[in-house]
Design a protein around this motif. Structure first.
Motif, PDB file in Angstrom:
ATOM      1  N   UNK A 109      25.164  45.196  27.007  1.00  8.28           N
ATOM      2  CA  UNK A 109      26.062  44.460  26.895  1.00  8.28           C
ATOM      3  C   UNK A 109      27.120  44.788  28.019  1.00  8.28           C
ATOM      4  N   UNK A 110      27.709  43.878  28.927  1.00  8.24           N
ATOM      5  CA  UNK A 110      28.675  44.145  29.702  1.00  8.24           C
ATOM      6  C   UNK A 110      29.749  45.001  29.113  1.00  8.24           C
ATOM      7  N   UNK A 111      30.482  45.827  29.737  1.00 11.51           N
ATOM      8  CA  UNK A 111      31.638  46.405  29.260  1.00 11.51           C
ATOM      9  C   UNK A 111      32.610  46.921  30.233  1.00 11.51           C
ATOM     10  N   UNK A 112      34.119  46.771  29.864  1.00 15.75           N
ATOM     11  CA  UNK A 112      35.129  46.980  30.556  1.00 15.75           C
ATOM     12  C   UNK A 112      35.686  48.272  29.873  1.00 15.75           C
ATOM     13  N   UNK A 113      35.843  49.241  30.734  1.00 13.63           N
ATOM     14  CA  UNK A 113      36.479  50.689  30.250  1.00 13.63           C
ATOM     15  C   UNK A 113      37.503  50.992  31.329  1.00 13.63           C
ATOM     16  N   UNK A 114      38.589  51.200  30.623  1.00 13.14           N
ATOM     17  CA  UNK A 114      39.817  51.394  31.331  1.00 13.14           C
ATOM     18  C   UNK A 114      39.915  50.527  32.593  1.00 13.14           C
ATOM     19  N   UNK A 115      39.828  49.309  32.470  1.00 12.61           N
ATOM     20  CA  UNK A 115      39.889  48.461  33.719  1.00 12.61           C
ATOM     21  C   UNK A 115      38.902  48.362  34.478  1.00 12.61           C
ATOM     22  N   UNK A 116      37.818  49.211  34.402  1.00 16.71           N
ATOM     23  CA  UNK A 116      36.696  49.048  35.175  1.00 16.71           C
ATOM     24  C   UNK A 116      35.274  48.445  34.573  1.00 16.71           C
ATOM     25  N   UNK A 117      34.626  47.847  35.443  1.00 16.71           N
ATOM     26  CA  UNK A 117      33.367  47.265  34.731  1.00 16.71           C
ATOM     27  C   UNK A 117      32.205  48.205  34.799  1.00 16.71           C
ATOM     28  N   UNK A 118      31.419  47.738  33.701  1.00 20.17           N
ATOM     29  CA  UNK A 118      30.215  48.676  33.518  1.00 20.17           C
ATOM     30  C   UNK A 118      29.186  48.191  32.482  1.00 20.17           C
ATOM     31  N   UNK A 119      28.579  48.813  31.587  1.00 22.98           N
ATOM     32  CA  UNK A 119      27.788  48.322  30.783  1.00 22.98           C
ATOM     33  C   UNK A 119      27.411  49.277  29.613  1.00 22.98           C
TER      34      UNK A 119
END
Length: 106
Positions: A87-97
């Motif tokens: 799943x897509x993930x936003x961590x500390x304002x940055x996109x990732x997965x």
């Protein structure tokens, strides 16, 4: 895992965690992390997050190219886990997965 009576899952869980984190580190340019969560009555979820928002490559078949030293990670995850996904993930304002898999203790 021993505290939760999951000693029989340790070897598979270690393999899956290693594959997920290896993929996250190898295929991205940024931080990566691992999360392991036990959900009673019987599901162990292992997941790795990374800083690349692109979906993972689909798993290749395990049979076939036996000479290649890479490309089998998600195929192993698919073969050993009860279910897996991402799943897509936003961590500390940055996109990732977040790529995860689950093992049933039942």
């Amino acid at each position: 895992m021993t505290v939760h009576g999951l000693i029989r899952l340790v070897d598979v869980a270690e393999l899956l965690a290693t594959e997920l984190v290896s993929n996250a580190v190898r295929h991205t340019k940024g931080p990566a992390g691992l999360r392991v969560r036990w959900s009673p009555p019987g599901t162990l979820r292992i997941g790795a997050w990374d800083a690349d928002p692109q979906p993972p490559e689909p798993p290749r078949p395990l049979a076939g190219d036996t000479e290649s030293e890479d490309g089998r990670g998600l195929a192993l995850v698919r073969a050993c886990a009860d279910v897996w996904g991402w799943q897509p993930l936003f961590r500390q304002g940055s996109p990732g997965k977040y790529v995860w898999c689950e093992l049933s203790a039942a």
